[in-house]
Design an enzyme around this catalytic site. Structure first.
Site, mmCIF file in Angstrom:
data_model
loop_
_atom_site.group_PDB
_atom_site.id
_atom_site.type_symbol
_atom_site.label_atom_id
_atom_site.label_comp_id
_atom_site.label_asym_id
_atom_site.label_seq_id
_atom_site.Cartn_x
_atom_site.Cartn_y
_atom_site.Cartn_z
ATOM 1 N N GLN A 167 0.842 -1.198 0.000
ATOM 2 C CA GLN A 167 0.000 0.000 0.000
ATOM 3 C C GLN A 167 0.877 1.247 0.000
ATOM 4 O O GLN A 167 1.652 1.468 0.943
ATOM 5 C CB GLN A 167 -0.918 -0.006 1.228
ATOM 6 C CG GLN A 167 -1.875 1.172 1.314
ATOM 7 C CD GLN A 167 -2.560 1.238 2.658
ATOM 8 O OE1 GLN A 167 -1.910 1.465 3.667
ATOM 9 N NE2 GLN A 167 -3.865 1.023 2.672
ATOM 10 N N SER B 278 0.826 6.321 2.843
ATOM 11 C CA SER B 278 1.482 7.253 3.767
ATOM 12 C C SER B 278 2.708 7.901 3.144
ATOM 13 O O SER B 278 3.422 7.297 2.333
ATOM 14 C CB SER B 278 1.889 6.526 5.048
ATOM 15 O OG SER B 278 0.762 6.066 5.752
ATOM 16 N N SER C 117 4.632 -1.507 4.184
ATOM 17 C CA SER C 117 4.916 -2.881 4.588
ATOM 18 C C SER C 117 5.072 -3.768 3.360
ATOM 19 O O SER C 117 4.312 -3.657 2.396
ATOM 20 C CB SER C 117 3.791 -3.423 5.468
ATOM 21 O OG SER C 117 3.599 -2.612 6.601
ATOM 22 N N GLU D 246 -20.251 -6.405 4.796
ATOM 23 C CA GLU D 246 -19.060 -6.483 5.625
ATOM 24 C C GLU D 246 -18.826 -7.889 6.156
ATOM 25 O O GLU D 246 -19.755 -8.653 6.380
ATOM 26 C CB GLU D 246 -19.175 -5.512 6.811
ATOM 27 C CG GLU D 246 -19.190 -4.050 6.406
ATOM 28 C CD GLU D 246 -17.836 -3.556 5.932
ATOM 29 O OE1 GLU D 246 -16.839 -4.293 6.099
ATOM 30 O OE2 GLU D 246 -17.772 -2.451 5.384
#
Length: 690
Positions: free
Chosen positions: A442, A445, A477, A560
Site C-alpha cells: 500500500q 502514507s 509494509s 461487511e
C-alpha cells in the site's frame, strides 16, 4: 451502546427509559436523605406494575418468563435513571429462587447478605436471603433484627442484620452456595454498572457540548475529547462484560458463567467508579455540588464495588482459571420466530463443502473456488453470504482444521477493485490475488502525510496513455516482496485536501521505482521507503474516477465481513498465562490482561450480533481497535516482565517475547494514532465539536 444489542432488547431499553426517568429517582433520593426508606414505597409499587422484578422468573412460577439478559437490560435502564429501592436485591433473590424451583411472593421486596452482618436492600424488605450454619435461608424480615444504615448510596438502604432465632420460620434453599449468590449478585451489579456509566458518559458529553471556556465549547479542546473518548472506551468495555456475564448465566454452563463473572468483576466495578469520577471532572465545579446528580452516580458505583469487591480480587481468580486451561467460549446465535437456530437449514450443506475443501490437495484453491475464502463477497469470488452463513462457515472450517490464508493488503486492494474497478481489472487481479499469485503493498502514507493522509503531495501528471507519478511514500509494509501496489496520488494540484486525488494500481517492477528498507526497533525491516521518480502508470490501472480516489480509499464492500469470537486470548496474553507463577501480584496483573482480552472478544461478538440482526455498525468496532491495541501492548510488556532476566540474556533475534513487545509499539501509530482515533471517536461517535 446499551447492554442489549438485539432488536428486542433495544426496544425494551427504549420503552423503559422514559418510564424510569419519569420516576424522578435523584429527587427521591434527596428527599429520603435522613429519613426512613418508606419514602421509596410508592416507587416500588410502580416498579412492580412495570414488571421490572421477576423478568427472569419462569411464567410457571408467576414471573415474566424472560432471561437473565432480559433482566440485566431492565436493571441497566433503571440504574441509569437512578430508580431508588430494592431492585438489585429483589432481582438477585428472585433469580436464585427461580433456579431452585420457587419464587418470591407477588410484589415482595427482598434483600441479601454477602457478609456476616450487612444485608443489601434489607430495609423495607419482606424477605432476606441469609447464610447460616453452612446453608442459605429465605428468612421473613420480622424474624431478624434489622438496623437501617444510611450508607453512601442515597438511592438504596442497607442494614445491619442479626438472625439468631430458630430456623423454623425460615426456608432452607438446598444446594445454594455462597459462590452462587455472589455470582448472581455480580451479574446484575454489572448491569447496574453499565447503566451508571451510560448516564455518566451522556451527561459529560452533553455538558462538554454547551459549556464554554475561552470562547469555545470545552468539548472542542483535545484534552476533553480524549477524556470523553476514554470514558467511551470504558463504558463499552463495561457494557460488553455485563452483556457477556448475563448471556453466560442463561447458557447453563456454570464454569463459563464463573469465568465471565470474573471478567465482569475485573472490568465493571472499577470501570464504573472511574467513569463516574471522570464525569465529575468534565463537569467541573457544577459536578462537585450536591445539587447535581453526578455524585449520586458516583455513590452508586462505589457502593456496588464495596458490595462485591474491587477488580483485583476477580483478576486473581480469573488468572487461576486461565492457568488451569479455562477460556471464554462465546457462541453467537440468532433464533428465528420459533426459537430455532437460524443456521440449522444451511449447516449440513456448509459442512459437506468444508469436508471437500479439507480433502483437497490445494486447500487454498478449493477455498477460492468454493467462495469460502471470502464468503461475504459476491460471486464468483464469494457467495454473498449473510452474517449467519459467514458464522457457520467459520465454525465448520475451524472444526475441520482448515485455516484461511491471510490476504494482507490484497484484501483491501481486491475489495476496492471489486467495488470500483473495471471488468478487465477484476479479471486481471482478483482471482490471482486470492490464490496468492499476486502480492500487494500500500503506497498511501508519506513523510508529511501519515494520519493526515489528505495532505499527501505525491503528484500524478497526465502523459500520453497514462500518468507519470513522482513522490515519496513511507512505512510501506512488504514493499520489497510485493508485485503490485495500491497508490494514492494527487492528479489535480489546484485542489486541496481530499479533492483531486486518484487511486492507482502500480506495478512494483516499473522503472523509476526505488524501494529502500527501513529497519525498525525490532531489528527487522518490514517497512520501506518507496521513491517514485517519473513512474508511468497506464490509464487501465486507474481505479474509479480520476480525482475520485479519496472516496475509494475510505470505502469497502457493503457486505461487511463478520467473524466468530475466538477463545484464544492473543499471543502475548497466552504467553503471560504460561509464564505466571504463584505470585499473587503477578497473577492479578495477568488476570487483568485476560479480562481485557476477553472483553475485546466480546466486543467483536457484539459487532457480529448487530450484523446478524441487520443493524449498522455501532461504536464497538471503533472501541475494539483502541482496546485491542492497549491489550496487545500491555500484555506483551507484561510477558517480558514475567520472563525476569531472560530478556537481558537473549538478543532481539532470539527472544520472541522481546520482539513482540517492541513490535506492538507500532500498533498505536499505524492505521491512525491512538490520539487521532480518540479525536475521531469523540467527534464522530460522541458528537463533540471540532
Amino acid at each position: 451502546m446499551p447492554i442489549g444489542v438485539s432488536d428486542e432488547h433495544r426496544d425494551l431499553t427504549t420503552s423503559m427509559r422514559g418510564w424510569a426517568e419519569g420516576l424522578g429517582g435523584p429527587a427521591l433520593a434527596r428527599a429520603a436523605e435522613g429519613q426512613a426508606a418508606e419514602v421509596f414505597d410508592a416507587v416500588w409499587g410502580k416498579v412492580v406494575d412495570q414488571g421490572v422484578v421477576g423478568i427472569c422468573v419462569p411464567e410457571a412460577l408467576g414471573g415474566g418468563g424472560g432471561s437473565v439478559l432480559d433482566a440485566a437490560v431492565a436493571l441497566e435502564v433503571c440504574a441509569a435513571a437512578l430508580v431508588p429501592g430494592a431492585l438489585l436485591g429483589t432481582t438477585v433473590v428472585g433469580a436464585l429462587l427461580a433456579r431452585h424451583g420457587s419464587a418470591l411472593p407477588d410484589s415482595a421486596r427482598a434483600g441479601f447478605a454477602l457478609g456476616p452482618d450487612v444485608a443489601y436492600d434489607a430495609v423495607g424488605a419482606e424477605l432476606l436471603l441469609l447464610p447460616r450454619e453452612g446453608a442459605w435461608w429465605l428468612v421473613p424480615a420480622d424474624e431478624a433484627a434489622i438496623a437501617a444504615v444510611e450508607g453512601l448510596d442515597l438511592t438504596r438502604r442497607a442494614a445491619r442484620v442479626s438472625w439468631t432465632g430458630p430456623v423454623d420460620a425460615a426456608t432452607r434453599i438446598d444446594g445454594l452456595a455462597e459462590e452462587d449468590v455472589r455470582r448472581m449478585a455480580l451479574t446484575f451489579a454489572a448491569a447496574e454498572c453499565a447503566g451508571v456509566v451510560s448516564w455518566c458518559l451522556a451527561t459529560a458529553v452533553d455538558h462538554a457540548k454547551v459549556r464554554e471556556q475561552f470562547g469555545a465549547p470545552i468539548g472542542s479542546f483535545q484534552a476533553i475529547k480524549h477524556l470523553c473518548a476514554g470514558m467511551l472506551e470504558t463504558s463499552e468495555a463495561v457494557a460488553a462484560a455485563a452483556w457477556d456475564v448475563a448471556s453466560a448465566a442463561d447458557a447453563g454452563d456454570d464454569e463459563q458463567w464463573a469465568y465471565a463473572a470474573d471478567v465482569a468483576g475485573a472490568i465493571c466495578l472499577d470501570g464504573a467508579v472511574q467513569v463516574a469520577q471522570d464525569c465529575i471532572q468534565v463537569l467541573g465545579g457544577i459536578g462537585f455540588t450536591f445539587e447535581h446528580d453526578a455524585h449520586l452516580a458516583l455513590r452508586r458505583a462505589i457502593t456496588l464495588r464495596a458490595l462485591l469487591g474491587a477488580g483485583d480480587g476477580f483478576a486473581l481468580s480469573l488468572a487461576g482459571r486461565a492457568v488451569s486451561g479455562a477460556r471464554r467460549r462465546v457462541r453467537v446465535r440468532v433464533e428465528d420466530g420459533h426459537g430455532e437456530d437460524r443456521d440449522a437449514a444451511i449447516r449440513t450443506e456448509v459442512r459437506e463443502q468444508v469436508a471437500a475443501i479439507a480433502a483437497a490437495d490445494d486447500r487454498r484453491a478449493a477455498l477460492v473456488d468454493s467462495g469460502y475464502l471470502t464468503p461475504h463477497w459476491s460471486a464468483p469470488y464469494g457467495i454473498d453470504a449473510t452474517p449467519v452463513q459467514q458464522l457457520v462457515i467459520d465454525e465448520e472450517l475451524a472444526a475441520a482444521g482448515v485455516e484461511r490464508p491471510d490476504l494482507k493488503i490484497a484484501g483491501w486492494a481486491v475489495s476496492t477493485i471489486l467495488q470500483h474497478g473495471t471488468d478487465a481489472q477484476r479479471e486481471r487481479f482478483v482471482r490471482p490475488s486470492l490464490l496468492g499469485e499476486i502480492n500487494w503493498c500500500q503506497l498511501f502514507s508519506e513523510p508529511g502525510a501519515g494520519s493526515d493522509l489528505a495532505s499527501l503531495t505525491t503528484r500524478a501528471e497526465r502523459v500520453d496513455g497514462g500518468w507519470r507519478l513522482t513522490g515519496q511514500k513511507v512505512w510501506t509494509s512488504l514493499a520489497r516482496e510485493a508485485d503490485w501496489a495500491i497508490c494514492l496520488a494527487r492528479t489535480d494540484p489546484t485542489e486541496r485536501r481530499h479533492r483531486g486525488i486518484t487511486y492507482f494500481l502500480v506495478d512494483m517492477r516499473l522503472p523509476g521505482l526505488d524501494v529502500r528498507p527501513l529497519r525498525e526497533i525490532t531489528g527487522d525491516a518490514m517497512f520501506n521507503e518507496v521513491f517514485l521518480d517519473g513512474v508511468v502508470v497506464p490509464d487501465e490501472c486507474v481505479v474509479g474516477d480520476v480525482h475520485g480516489g479519496w472516496r475509494l480509499a475510505r470505502t469497502s464492500l457493503a457486505n461487511e465481513r463478520v467473524a466468530m469470537a475466538s477463545a484464544r486470548l492473543g499471543v502475548s496474553v497466552e504467553r503471560c498465562v504460561e509464564l505466571v507463577g504463584d505470585s499473587p501480584v503477578d497473577r492479578v496483573r495477568v488476570g487483568h490482561q485476560v479480562a481485557l482480552a476477553t472483553v475485546c472478544a466480546s466486543l467483536g461478538a457484539r459487532v457480529t450480533l448487530r450484523a446478524l440482526t441487520g443493524s449498522g455498525p455501532g461504536p464497538e468496532s471503533s472501541v475494539a481497535k483502541l482496546l485491542g491495541v492497549r491489550s496487545r501492548q500491555e500484555a506483551s510488556e507484561l510477558a517480558v516482565t514475567l520472563a525476569g532476566h531472560e530478556p537481558l540474556l537473549s538478543g532481539a533475534d532470539s527472544s520472541a517475547d522481546l520482539h513482540e513487545m517492541l513490535l506492538t509499539r507500532c500498533l498505536s501509530i499505524a492505521g491512525g494514532t491512538t490520539q487521532l482515533l480518540r479525536n475521531v471517536a469523540a467527534e464522530q461517535i460522541l458528537g463533540l465539536p471540532r
